[in-house]
Design a protein around this motif. Structure first.
Motif, PDB file in Angstrom:
ATOM      1  N   GLY A 456     -55.940  36.188  42.596  1.00 23.62           N
ATOM      2  CA  GLY A 456     -56.181  37.037  41.323  1.00 23.62           C
ATOM      3  C   GLY A 456     -57.494  37.255  41.497  1.00 23.62           C
ATOM      4  N   ASP A 457     -57.862  38.217  40.292  1.00 28.32           N
ATOM      5  CA  ASP A 457     -59.263  38.627  40.352  1.00 28.32           C
ATOM      6  C   ASP A 457     -60.197  37.672  40.198  1.00 28.32           C
ATOM      7  OD1 ASP A 457     -58.544  38.421  37.837  1.00 28.32           O
ATOM      8  OD2 ASP A 457     -58.856  40.537  37.282  1.00 28.32           O
ATOM      9  N   GLY A 458     -60.171  36.678  39.392  1.00 30.99           N
ATOM     10  CA  GLY A 458     -61.073  35.307  39.340  1.00 30.99           C
ATOM     11  C   GLY A 458     -61.199  34.685  40.495  1.00 30.99           C
ATOM     12  N   GLY A 459     -60.293  34.405  41.144  1.00 26.65           N
ATOM     13  CA  GLY A 459     -60.322  33.602  42.411  1.00 26.65           C
ATOM     14  C   GLY A 459     -60.957  34.477  43.576  1.00 26.65           C
ATOM     15  N   LEU A 482     -54.573  40.685  42.395  1.00 23.32           N
ATOM     16  CA  LEU A 482     -53.895  40.978  41.018  1.00 23.32           C
ATOM     17  C   LEU A 482     -55.125  40.786  39.920  1.00 23.32           C
ATOM     18  CD1 LEU A 482     -51.206  38.324  41.844  1.00 23.32           C
ATOM     19  CD2 LEU A 482     -51.518  40.828  42.462  1.00 23.32           C
ATOM     20  N   VAL A 483     -55.012  42.209  39.396  1.00 26.44           N
ATOM     21  CA  VAL A 483     -56.190  42.555  38.307  1.00 26.44           C
ATOM     22  C   VAL A 483     -55.675  42.581  36.779  1.00 26.44           C
ATOM     23  CG1 VAL A 483     -57.844  44.161  37.603  1.00 26.44           C
ATOM     24  CG2 VAL A 483     -57.121  44.056  40.206  1.00 26.44           C
ATOM     25  N   ASP A 484     -56.320  41.367  36.104  1.00 24.02           N
ATOM     26  CA  ASP A 484     -55.994  41.434  34.759  1.00 24.02           C
ATOM     27  C   ASP A 484     -57.310  41.181  33.706  1.00 24.02           C
ATOM     28  OD1 ASP A 484     -56.195  38.736  35.248  1.00 24.02           O
ATOM     29  OD2 ASP A 484     -54.901  38.047  33.628  1.00 24.02           O
ATOM     30  N   GLY A 485     -58.310  40.937  34.543  1.00 21.55           N
ATOM     31  CA  GLY A 485     -59.672  40.730  34.034  1.00 21.55           C
ATOM     32  C   GLY A 485     -59.828  39.494  33.100  1.00 21.55           C
ATOM     33  N   SER A 486     -58.982  38.438  33.484  1.00 19.38           N
ATOM     34  CA  SER A 486     -59.373  36.962  32.913  1.00 19.38           C
ATOM     35  C   SER A 486     -58.731  36.138  33.515  1.00 19.38           C
ATOM     36  CB  SER A 486     -58.344  37.264  31.402  1.00 19.38           C
ATOM     37  OG  SER A 486     -56.857  36.736  31.870  1.00 19.38           O
ATOM     38  N   TYR A 487     -58.919  34.822  33.341  1.00 19.79           N
ATOM     39  CA  TYR A 487     -58.527  33.505  34.149  1.00 19.79           C
ATOM     40  C   TYR A 487     -57.033  33.365  33.289  1.00 19.79           C
ATOM     41  CZ  TYR A 487     -62.996  32.882  35.581  1.00 19.79           C
ATOM     42  OH  TYR A 487     -64.511  33.248  36.016  1.00 19.79           O
ATOM     43  N   GLY A 488     -56.071  34.025  33.971  1.00 15.47           N
ATOM     44  CA  GLY A 488     -54.774  34.152  33.381  1.00 15.47           C
ATOM     45  C   GLY A 488     -54.104  33.009  33.353  1.00 15.47           C
ATOM     46  N   GLY A 503     -63.146  32.381  26.191  1.00 19.03           N
ATOM     47  CA  GLY A 503     -63.661  32.057  27.344  1.00 19.03           C
ATOM     48  C   GLY A 503     -62.952  32.318  28.794  1.00 19.03           C
ATOM     49  N   ILE A 504     -62.178  33.412  28.711  1.00 18.50           N
ATOM     50  CA  ILE A 504     -61.303  33.633  29.520  1.00 18.50           C
ATOM     51  C   ILE A 504     -61.408  35.235  30.319  1.00 18.50           C
ATOM     52  CG2 ILE A 504     -59.466  31.997  29.131  1.00 18.50           C
ATOM     53  CD1 ILE A 504     -57.793  34.358  28.193  1.00 18.50           C
TER      54      ILE A 504
END
Length: 568
Positions: A456-459, A482-488, A503-504
């Motif tokens: 994920g983009d966050g990890g 995998l891009v969604d701009g959040s902590y999915g 906060g995500i």
């Protein structure tokens, strides 16, 4: 300068043979068969680094953060079954090991953590950068010790490597103060040779008791867990013994997330993987079973099912006893080397189980439900469709390494595996940031296979700096972001509980430009039809290639109640 076999590398001063504490330490590591050390240099490890520079057996691999080093080392241990080593300096460096120490401890990875420390004979810098590292590491490791003299080095290193493999493998911690490393000595310190230690064999009494219970079951079910995967690597013959046990008994099986690949999932007896603790597709069979035989279940893994007093009985087969947990309290145990235990149990059961396939009528429905989203043509791509495309693209022996996020559930559930550790994931500490370094390690020691990191983009951004390390190591690696701009995952849990998003959300760099800045290649996927061609081109081009892919976790469907939450 010459280097004598199994002795400390000497230097000469006025005709005398002189060695340093760090020379003894490196010789002890060579004695244990260490090949790589991953880490970051520091002032307090300068003598140790100089001794490593002179070593002809050990390669030091500098990383960009201590977490990158420890994740790489831990996955070397996971993939080879051999103890791995990582290095940090004192205080700030050592503290960056903490997350990775928990990762190795829960996942059962044999790992030796080494850190420097200020001198212990005097304190010219008082308390600067000094923390009680041994006390910090004790709860995170199986063994933690400061080396206070050269005489302690051979026995302490040998004990550390013994403990890291004893029982359930895990991390150990050694602290080498800079004055002990730098001290010069004129005598050679003898090393202690490692020796082979075999696992105990399960008793006939336990095997007979388990066989009697399995014979009377109406709807038996097998489950392979994390310990089964570890056994498949540490003693490769276990792989065949586990598959033969399934075939000889005819009992259907499912796996935990960490047990995937212990037995090939193209078997006609494979009935699914538990991505959740309850309410998942495979739990249709779990809930109907009257007996579950768990093979290598490790209760540090998120529970693959919840035991209840009036639910199915459980037999625990492993090389270590089962702890008593609120959700796991087996009624029978077979303790010993897993492979021989299963072979002996199959000898007692083969041809004597008329009800072995009692749950097989459920198999087709379970597996068909798992495939429901494989043809979803919507854009951005959904996790189920992504898994379907990646599985078609990757060969049976290729390796996919996952970071942690909502997509992990879809891969665990739907990505069929045929060999141990061809789907690398973490369902025990489940830390973010380990996906990229674990894939780097897989690519480093398996250059003949395709290796893909799925993050994920966050990890990804937690260890993205290790792209430079991957480039320096010249590995061939595709990183699918995998891009969604959040902590999915957190967003989906908020949605499942009726909470408002909070906060995500975060911003991302341009991943194509980021790749290019590191000297890697980058591709942005903009349609579903472009996905497979982009992956093919990335692998054919070689080197390190980042592929950015938009993903839709269907959080809106969770809010509307049309989708099942990603936990149970």
């Amino acid at each position: 300068m010459t280097k004598k076999s199994r002795k400390n590398p000497p230097s000469s001063q006025g005709g005398r043979t002189v060695i340093k504490g760090s020379d003894i330490f490196v010789s002890a590591l060579e004695n244990e068969g260490v090949v790589y050390i991953f880490g970051i240099p520091g002032e307090e490890t300068l003598d140790l680094l100089e001794s490593l520079r002179k070593s002809k057996k050990i390669k030091f691999v500098p990383t960009r953060h201590e977490q990158g080093a420890i994740y790489m080392a831990a996955n070397y241990a996971r993939l080879t079954g051999k103890p791995a080593v990582c290095l940090a300096t004192l205080g700030p460096g050592m503290l960056n090991f903490c997350n990775g120490a928990g990762y190795a401890q829960l996942n059962g990875m044999p790992l030796v953590l080494i850190a420097g420390q200020k001198g212990i004979k005097s304190r010219p810098q008082a308390g600067f950068q000094r923390v009680d590292a041994v006390a910090t590491m004790k709860p995170l490791t199986k063994f933690a010790m400061q080396i206070a003299s050269k005489e302690m080095i051979p026995s302490t290193v040998r004990e550390a490597f013994r403990v890291t493999k004893e029982g359930k493998p895990g991390p150990v911690y050694l602290e080498l103060p800079e004055d002990i490393a730098a001290d010069k000595y004129e005598e050679v310190v003898a090393l202690i040779a490692p020796h082979q230690r075999d696992l105990p064999i399960a008793s006939d009494t336990a095997l007979d008791r388990a066989a009697a219970r399995i014979t009377t079951a109406k709807r038996p079910l097998l489950m392979f867990g994390a310990g089964a995967s570890r056994a498949a690597v540490s003693r490769p013959g276990s792989t065949a013994e586990m598959a033969q046990f399934v075939n000889r008994t005819g009992i259907p099986f499912f796996t935990t997330q960490m047990g995937k690949g212990a037995v090939p999932e193209n078997s006609s007896l494979y009935i699914g993987t538990a991505a959740l603790s309850g309410g998942d597709y495979v739990h249709t069979a779990v809930d109907e079973a009257d007996l579950i035989i768990t093979i290598g279940h490790d209760t540090t893994e998120k529970p693959p099912f919840i035991m209840k007093p009036k639910g199915p009985k459980v037999i625990h087969v492993d090389d270590t006893p089962a702890p008593v947990e609120q959700v796991y309290f087996p009624q029978l145990e077979v303790i010993g080397d897993i492979g021989p235990a299963l072979e002996a149990l199959a000898d007692r059961l083969e041809g004597k189980l008329p009800n072995a396939g009692g749950l097989l009528p459920l198999r087709e429905e379970i597996l068909s439900r798992i495939c429901n989203g494989a043809d979803d043509a919507s854009w951005p791509v959904t996790p189920d469709r992504l898994v379907h495309e990646v599985r078609k693209f990757m060969r049976e022996s290729d390796i996919v390494a996952l970071d942690n996020g909502q997509y992990k559930l879809a891969f665990a559930r739907s990505y069929r595996t045929y060999h141990p550790y061809t789907l690398l994931l973490d369902n025990e500490l489940a830390t973010m940031g380990a996906g990229l370094p674990s894939a780097m390690m897989a690519a480093m020691i398996n250059p003949e296979r395709r290796v893909m990191a799925v993050c994920g983009d966050g990890g990804f951004m937690m260890t993205s700096q290790e792209i430079e390390t991957a480039r320096r190591l010249k590995v061939n690696l595709v990183v699918l972001i995998l891009v969604d701009g959040s902590y999915g995952m957190i967003g989906s849990k908020q949605a499942a509980r009726g909470f408002t998003d909070f906060g995500i959300s975060f911003g991302n760099p341009d991943f194509v430009k980021l790749a290019e800045a590191y000297g890697a290649k980058g591709t942005r996927v903009e349609t579903l039809d472009d996905l497979v061609p982009a992956l093919e081109a990335a692998f054919e081009g070689g080197g390190v290639h980042l592929v950015a892919l938009p993903i839709d976790y269907r959080i809106d469907e969770l809010r509307s109640g049309k989708a099942k939450p990603p936990s149970a």
